[in-house]
Design an enzyme around this catalytic site. Structure first.
Site, short mmCIF file in Angstrom:
data_model
loop_
_atom_site.label_atom_id
_atom_site.label_comp_id
_atom_site.label_asym_id
_atom_site.label_seq_id
_atom_site.Cartn_x
_atom_site.Cartn_y
_atom_site.Cartn_z
N CYS A 180 -32.86 6.82 25.11
CA CYS A 180 -33.47 7.90 25.89
C CYS A 180 -34.82 7.42 26.44
CB CYS A 180 -33.72 9.13 25.03
SG CYS A 180 -32.23 9.97 24.48
N THR A 229 -42.43 13.86 20.75
CA THR A 229 -40.99 13.64 20.77
C THR A 229 -40.70 12.41 19.93
OG1 THR A 229 -39.00 13.76 22.14
CG2 THR A 229 -40.73 12.27 22.91
N HIS A 274 -37.99 14.36 27.55
CA HIS A 274 -37.16 13.47 26.72
C HIS A 274 -35.77 13.47 27.34
CE1 HIS A 274 -36.07 12.00 22.43
NE2 HIS A 274 -35.10 11.66 23.26
#
Length: 173
Positions: A39, A33, A56
Site C-alpha cells: 500500500c 497509519t 492509505h
C-alpha cells in the site's frame, strides 16, 4: 515528571485504516497509519494553516471494482487521490503550499510479486501528483520493508517507523 499540559490531555490519535483517509486542521491531532507494505501512504501538510492528512491507498486502479470504489474511494489511487486533495482544500489548505511525503509501495511478499502491486501503487501515485502539479518532498517507497507513519497536525512532524528504526521528517520547514 510534572503535570500533564492541557494540550496533552486533549491530544488525539486518529488511525487511518487500509483503503481509508483522514484530514484535519485540529492542532492536537496526530494522524497515524500502520504497516504500509505494498500500500502507499500519501501525507500532505500545509504549514501556514496547519492542515494535513494521510491517505492509505491499497490499489492503483478502481476499474477492477467500480462498485467498491463508490463506497470506499480511498482504496484506489485514481479515486482516492482526487478525494484526498479536495478534502484538504476544503479545510483551506492551499495546493501551492502543500508539502507531500509518499511512503510504502514495498514488495513484502515472501515469494516474487508477479503483480508488482507496490510498484504499481507508487507509480500511479507519483503520476497523479506530477500530472496535477504537486511536488513530492519525500519519497520513501519501494524495498521490502513495512512502514508506519504518524503526522502531527500542530507541528507538521512526521515519524516514519520501520523494523530498522525511526526517522523524523518535518513537513513544516
Amino acid at each position: 515528571m510534572g503535570s500533564p499540559t492541557i494540550g496533552s490531555i486533549f491530544a488525539q490519535r486518529v488511525v487511518i485504516g487500509v483503503g481509508d483517509m483522514a484530514v484535519s486542521n485540529n492542532r492536537l491531532v496526530t494522524l497515524s497509519t500502520y504497516a504500509l507494505g505494498s500500500c502507499v501512504g500519501v501525507l500532505a501538510y500545509d504549514p501556514v494553516v496547519k492542515v494535513g492528512g494521510i491517505l492509505h491507498m491499497m490499489l492503483p486502479d478502481s476499474s477492477i471494482s467500480p462498485e467498491k470504489a463508490l463506497v470506499q474511494p480511498a482504496m484506489f489511487a485514481d479515486t482516492g487521490l482526487p478525494l484526498f486533495f479536495r478534502s484538504l482544500l476544503g479545510l483551506k489548505a492551499d495546493r501551492s503550499r502543500l508539502r507531500i511525503c509518499v511512503a510504502g509501495g514495498a514488495c513484502v511478499l515472501a515469494s516474487h510479486d508477479n503483480f508488482k502491486i507496490g510498484e504499481r501503487n507508487t507509480q500511479a501515485t507519483l503520476d497523479f501528483l506530477a500530472a496535477n502539479g504537486y511536488r513530492v518532498r519525500q519519497n520513501i517507497t519501494g524495498g521490502t520493508t513495512n512502514r508506519t507513519v504518524h503526522l502531527e497536525i500542530g507541528a507538521g512532524d512526521v515519524t516514519l517507523k520501520t523494523p530498522e528504526g525511526n526517522e523524523a521528517i518535518s513537513l513544516a520547514a
